[in-house]
Design a protein around this motif. Structure first.
Motif, PDB file in Angstrom:
ATOM      1  N   LEU A   1       0.762  -1.089   0.017  1.00  0.00           N
ATOM      2  CA  LEU A   1       0.250  -0.025   0.067  1.00  0.00           C
ATOM      3  C   LEU A   1       0.837   1.343   0.039  1.00  0.00           C
ATOM      4  O   LEU A   1       0.657   2.253  -0.640  1.00  0.00           O
ATOM      5  N   ASP A   2       2.175   1.264   0.672  1.00  0.00           N
ATOM      6  CA  ASP A   2       2.932   2.423   0.715  1.00  0.00           C
ATOM      7  C   ASP A   2       3.391   2.727  -0.711  1.00  0.00           C
ATOM      8  O   ASP A   2       3.486   3.840  -0.938  1.00  0.00           O
ATOM      9  N   LEU A   3       3.908   1.767  -1.391  1.00  0.00           N
ATOM     10  CA  LEU A   3       4.396   1.896  -2.834  1.00  0.00           C
ATOM     11  C   LEU A   3       3.273   2.485  -3.782  1.00  0.00           C
ATOM     12  O   LEU A   3       3.314   3.324  -4.391  1.00  0.00           O
ATOM     13  N   SER A   4       1.789   1.776  -3.450  1.00  0.00           N
ATOM     14  CA  SER A   4       0.870   2.364  -4.265  1.00  0.00           C
ATOM     15  C   SER A   4       0.486   3.698  -3.802  1.00  0.00           C
ATOM     16  O   SER A   4       0.167   4.764  -4.914  1.00  0.00           O
ATOM     17  N   ARG A   5       0.786   4.373  -2.713  1.00  0.00           N
ATOM     18  CA  ARG A   5       0.302   5.534  -2.559  1.00  0.00           C
ATOM     19  C   ARG A   5       1.566   6.486  -3.081  1.00  0.00           C
ATOM     20  O   ARG A   5       1.150   7.644  -3.555  1.00  0.00           O
ATOM     21  N   ARG A   6       2.869   6.299  -2.943  1.00  0.00           N
ATOM     22  CA  ARG A   6       3.834   7.062  -3.660  1.00  0.00           C
ATOM     23  C   ARG A   6       3.659   7.102  -5.188  1.00  0.00           C
ATOM     24  O   ARG A   6       3.850   8.051  -5.782  1.00  0.00           O
ATOM     25  N   LEU A   7       3.137   6.090  -5.594  1.00  0.00           N
ATOM     26  CA  LEU A   7       2.742   6.037  -7.314  1.00  0.00           C
ATOM     27  C   LEU A   7       1.773   6.883  -7.440  1.00  0.00           C
ATOM     28  O   LEU A   7       1.694   7.858  -8.342  1.00  0.00           O
ATOM     29  N   LEU A   8       0.550   6.751  -6.720  1.00  0.00           N
ATOM     30  CA  LEU A   8      -0.444   7.740  -6.953  1.00  0.00           C
ATOM     31  C   LEU A   8      -0.351   9.171  -6.677  1.00  0.00           C
ATOM     32  O   LEU A   8      -1.191  10.014  -7.281  1.00  0.00           O
ATOM     33  N   THR A   9       0.425   9.412  -5.498  1.00  0.00           N
ATOM     34  CA  THR A   9       0.611  10.990  -5.294  1.00  0.00           C
ATOM     35  C   THR A   9       0.930  11.700  -6.516  1.00  0.00           C
ATOM     36  O   THR A   9       0.707  12.624  -6.582  1.00  0.00           O
ATOM     37  N   GLU A  10       1.722  11.015  -7.449  1.00  0.00           N
ATOM     38  CA  GLU A  10       2.519  11.647  -8.703  1.00  0.00           C
ATOM     39  C   GLU A  10       1.313  12.052  -9.619  1.00  0.00           C
ATOM     40  O   GLU A  10       1.613  12.501 -10.791  1.00  0.00           O
TER      41      GLU A  10
ATOM     42  N   LEU B   1      -6.270  -4.942  -4.724  1.00  0.00           N
ATOM     43  CA  LEU B   1      -5.025  -5.742  -3.975  1.00  0.00           C
ATOM     44  C   LEU B   1      -5.723  -7.189  -3.828  1.00  0.00           C
ATOM     45  O   LEU B   1      -7.007  -7.279  -3.517  1.00  0.00           O
ATOM     46  N   LEU B   2      -4.775  -8.135  -4.130  1.00  0.00           N
ATOM     47  CA  LEU B   2      -5.282  -9.650  -3.839  1.00  0.00           C
ATOM     48  C   LEU B   2      -4.034 -10.186  -3.252  1.00  0.00           C
ATOM     49  O   LEU B   2      -2.860 -10.035  -3.130  1.00  0.00           O
ATOM     50  N   THR B   3      -4.627 -10.966  -2.154  1.00  0.00           N
ATOM     51  CA  THR B   3      -3.816 -11.678  -1.221  1.00  0.00           C
ATOM     52  C   THR B   3      -4.533 -13.069  -1.056  1.00  0.00           C
ATOM     53  O   THR B   3      -5.581 -13.064  -0.974  1.00  0.00           O
ATOM     54  N   ASP B   4      -3.505 -13.865  -0.750  1.00  0.00           N
ATOM     55  CA  ASP B   4      -3.669 -15.388  -0.261  1.00  0.00           C
ATOM     56  C   ASP B   4      -3.503 -15.621   1.242  1.00  0.00           C
ATOM     57  O   ASP B   4      -3.588 -16.676   1.813  1.00  0.00           O
ATOM     58  N   GLY B   5      -3.026 -14.519   1.927  1.00  0.00           N
ATOM     59  CA  GLY B   5      -2.274 -14.900   3.257  1.00  0.00           C
ATOM     60  C   GLY B   5      -2.412 -13.940   4.134  1.00  0.00           C
ATOM     61  O   GLY B   5      -3.114 -12.963   4.053  1.00  0.00           O
ATOM     62  N   LYS B   6      -1.968 -14.009   5.401  1.00  0.00           N
ATOM     63  CA  LYS B   6      -2.306 -13.153   6.392  1.00  0.00           C
ATOM     64  C   LYS B   6      -0.880 -12.291   6.407  1.00  0.00           C
ATOM     65  O   LYS B   6       0.323 -12.572   5.762  1.00  0.00           O
ATOM     66  N   ASN B   7      -1.064 -11.224   7.028  1.00  0.00           N
ATOM     67  CA  ASN B   7       0.238 -10.100   7.031  1.00  0.00           C
ATOM     68  C   ASN B   7       1.222 -10.387   8.254  1.00  0.00           C
ATOM     69  O   ASN B   7       1.340  -9.730   9.033  1.00  0.00           O
TER      70      ASN B   7
ATOM     71  N   LEU C   1       7.765  -5.081   9.613  1.00  0.00           N
ATOM     72  CA  LEU C   1       8.584  -4.339   8.700  1.00  0.00           C
ATOM     73  C   LEU C   1       7.912  -3.143   8.212  1.00  0.00           C
ATOM     74  O   LEU C   1       8.746  -2.209   7.904  1.00  0.00           O
ATOM     75  N   MET C   2       6.691  -3.033   8.162  1.00  0.00           N
ATOM     76  CA  MET C   2       6.102  -1.581   7.844  1.00  0.00           C
ATOM     77  C   MET C   2       4.668  -1.770   8.371  1.00  0.00           C
ATOM     78  O   MET C   2       3.842  -2.252   7.508  1.00  0.00           O
ATOM     79  N   PRO C   3       4.344  -1.101   9.818  1.00  0.00           N
ATOM     80  CA  PRO C   3       3.085  -1.602  10.238  1.00  0.00           C
ATOM     81  C   PRO C   3       1.970  -1.064   9.560  1.00  0.00           C
ATOM     82  O   PRO C   3       1.903   0.204   9.164  1.00  0.00           O
TER      83      PRO C   3
ATOM     84  N   ASP D   1       0.076   2.206  10.784  1.00  0.00           N
ATOM     85  CA  ASP D   1       0.743   3.527  10.183  1.00  0.00           C
ATOM     86  C   ASP D   1       0.628   3.877   8.662  1.00  0.00           C
ATOM     87  O   ASP D   1       0.343   4.925   8.448  1.00  0.00           O
ATOM     88  N   VAL D   2       0.401   2.854   7.957  1.00  0.00           N
ATOM     89  CA  VAL D   2       0.296   2.828   6.216  1.00  0.00           C
ATOM     90  C   VAL D   2      -1.055   3.217   6.075  1.00  0.00           C
ATOM     91  O   VAL D   2      -1.200   4.357   5.065  1.00  0.00           O
ATOM     92  N   LEU D   3      -1.951   2.606   6.762  1.00  0.00           N
ATOM     93  CA  LEU D   3      -3.381   3.021   6.616  1.00  0.00           C
ATOM     94  C   LEU D   3      -3.773   4.605   6.885  1.00  0.00           C
ATOM     95  O   LEU D   3      -4.393   5.280   6.199  1.00  0.00           O
ATOM     96  N   GLU D   4      -3.056   5.037   7.870  1.00  0.00           N
ATOM     97  CA  GLU D   4      -3.152   6.520   8.224  1.00  0.00           C
ATOM     98  C   GLU D   4      -2.592   7.254   7.178  1.00  0.00           C
ATOM     99  O   GLU D   4      -3.135   8.424   6.752  1.00  0.00           O
TER     100      GLU D   4
END
Length: 498
Positions: free
Chosen positions: A155-164, A174-180, A185-187, A190-193
């Motif tokens: 999500l953090d990389l996505s934010r940086r991309l979309l900001t520009e 977002l697609l996932t098959d597992g738990k976080n 490494l990057m809470p 904090d990223v959601l905020e």
């Protein structure tokens, strides 16, 4: 003031909404409430349902692309087992890429314990055209699985991309098959905020190891929806349905403002249909106590919100309608958009318990839906602890509530876990062989609410006529507002408009 019909009148252009880049659009607002409150209540609260309807947003557009799209694909090690998962992820991403209109900024991100660019290779976004879509498809098909899971980094990389980007609507799929599992490494909190208000995120679960409540945490904060598929082969079709809805959106944001009168306060405003979404007031509060709530990414659609106001009867007259708050709509940059006039939320202080004990039919509907989600969560926790009888009990309560609010999709999901003996009474039998992932599918399904009754009196009489009518979706059998172009539950196209 004669406001006794407040919340029961037809809002002008109820199937309406506005957009900054769209002309001839309309935004309609209606308030449904039961105005009577007891003067003896310890902490009186007024609950109301706001129906906001949008129309005319898909009939035109301004210059330049409206949408900027990031596809975040889980490539952790678990995506390789079985191989159908990664293959389905490839096919779904390609299906989404092929639907992007020329000129749309887009990027594909590979997610493991970190985030990496797939296409383009540098940390930027490409503009869709035939050549770049084909290059992106080839890059997606080369994706392999390996590594852990840190969704916050994706999500953090996505934010940086979309900001520009200058496209007004930023979206992450977002697609996932597992738990976080590598959250340290990057809470994620904090990223959601950092991401809140920057883009909309829809999240999908695939396979049998993902966490439904984690997906809901992400999508509720980022104004999206959580979904899942049981069969990997269904994912590409689901992505296509979602992209159809995304490409019909042309309004980046719509503001709901609530101005309380003296003796009143705003406790909360939250979206309750088509999915539950957290709303926090922005920081631009006004001296008159007005709180502004920003809602994201609108097309031709209807949404419902629950408003809770605190109220104090001290020194207030009895036996008459008093204005408690004023609700208004605003479309930033939406010149030429027709807005429904501000609507009052009223209170009528009474000593008659026969009046004060009633609740508005729409408020009851969505509070029952909230209890349905709580019952599903309790059943999930009980099953994780190995307490099958308790899980069965909570699932019975969920069936009873789903039956009461006519939540057909939720009942279908519940019936995959239990045999329903008597839906009205909540009598069920837990099916043998129920797995943990079955509860995760149920959690995501329970976040999608039904439209609910039209506004009316406490006995449910519909006083709005066609504006509050619903139709059945032929794909999922759920209820959708009459006139909707897409089903808000499953995304099925209901009708085309000129």
């Amino acid at each position: 003031m004669d406001t006794g019909a407040s919340g029961k009148r037809e809002a002008a252009g109820m199937h309406a909404a506005g957009g900054g880049a769209v002309g001839n659009a309309t935004v309609g607002l209606e308030i449904s409430q039961w105005k009577y409150l007891s003067t003896e209540a310890r902490e009186p609260q007024m609950h109301a349902i706001l129906t906001v309807g949008a129309d005319g947003t898909a009939n035109g557009g301004g210059a330049g692309p409206v949408l900027a799209q990031v596809l975040a694909v889980d490539c952790s090690s678990s995506m390789a087992y079985p191989q159908e998962k990664l293959r389905a992820a490839h096919q779904a991403a390609v299906a989404a890429l092929r639907m992007l209109p020329d000129g749309t900024p887009f990027a594909v991100v590979r997610g493991t314990q970190s985030a990496a660019m797939v296409y383009p290779q540098t940390e930027t976004m490409a503009r869709a055209d035939a050549r770049r879509r084909a290059e992106a498809e080839q890059a997606v098909h080369r994706l392999i699985a390996g590594g852990g899971t840190c969704i916050g980094s994706w999500l953090d990389l996505s934010r940086r991309l979309l900001t520009e980007q200058d496209a007004p609507i930023g979206h992450v799929l977002l697609l996932t098959d597992g738990k976080n599992q590598h959250d340290e490494l990057m809470p994620l909190s904090d990223v959601l905020e950092a991401c809140a208000g920057r883009f909309v995120c829809d999240a999908w679960g695939i396979g049998d190891g993902w966490d439904g409540r984690e997906l809901l945490r992400i999508t509720s904060r980022l104004h999206g929806e959580a979904s899942s598929v049981r069969e990997e082969a269904a994912l590409a079709g689901e992505y296509e349905q979602l992209m159809h809805r995304l490409l019909a959106k042309s309004v980046p944001e719509l503001v709901i403002s609530v101005t309380p009168m003296a003796g009143a306060g705003v406790r909360y405003l939250k979206q309750v249909f088509p999915a539950e979404v957290e709303l926090a007031p922005d920081d631009a509060g006004r001296d008159d106590g007005t709180q502004r709530f920003v809602t994201r990414a609108w097309g031709d659609e209807t949404r419902r919100y629950q408003l809770c106001l605190s109220a104090d009867p001290t020194g207030r007259p009895r036996g008459e309608d008093l204005q408690l708050a004023v609700v208004a709509l605003e479309v930033p940059g939406g010149e030429g958009v027709r807005l429904s006039p501000p609507q009052p939320c009223v209170v009528h202080w009474t000593d008659d318990p026969a009046l004060s004990r009633h609740t508005d039919v729409q408020v009851v509907h969505f509070e029952q839906h909230q209890r349905l989600g709580e019952a599903v969560a309790a059943a999930t926790d009980a099953h994780r602890r190995g307490e099958r009888d308790l899980a069965e009990h909570h699932l019975g309560r969920a069936v009873h509530l789903a039956h009461a609010i006519d939540a057909a999709q939720s009942l279908d999901r519940l019936e995959q876990l239990v045999e329903i003996v008597d839906a009205a009474a909540g009598r069920v039998r837990l099916r043998p062989g129920v797995a943990a992932v079955d509860f995760e599918h149920l959690i995501t399904a329970s976040s999608h609410s039904t439209y609910g009754p039209g506004s009316g009196s406490a006995d449910g009489v519909d006083l709005l006529g066609p504006a509050a009518a619903t139709v059945r979706c032929p794909a999922c059998d759920g209820k959708a507002p009459a006139g909707a172009r897409f089903c808000p539950l499953c995304g099925h196209r209901l009708q085309d408009r000129p």
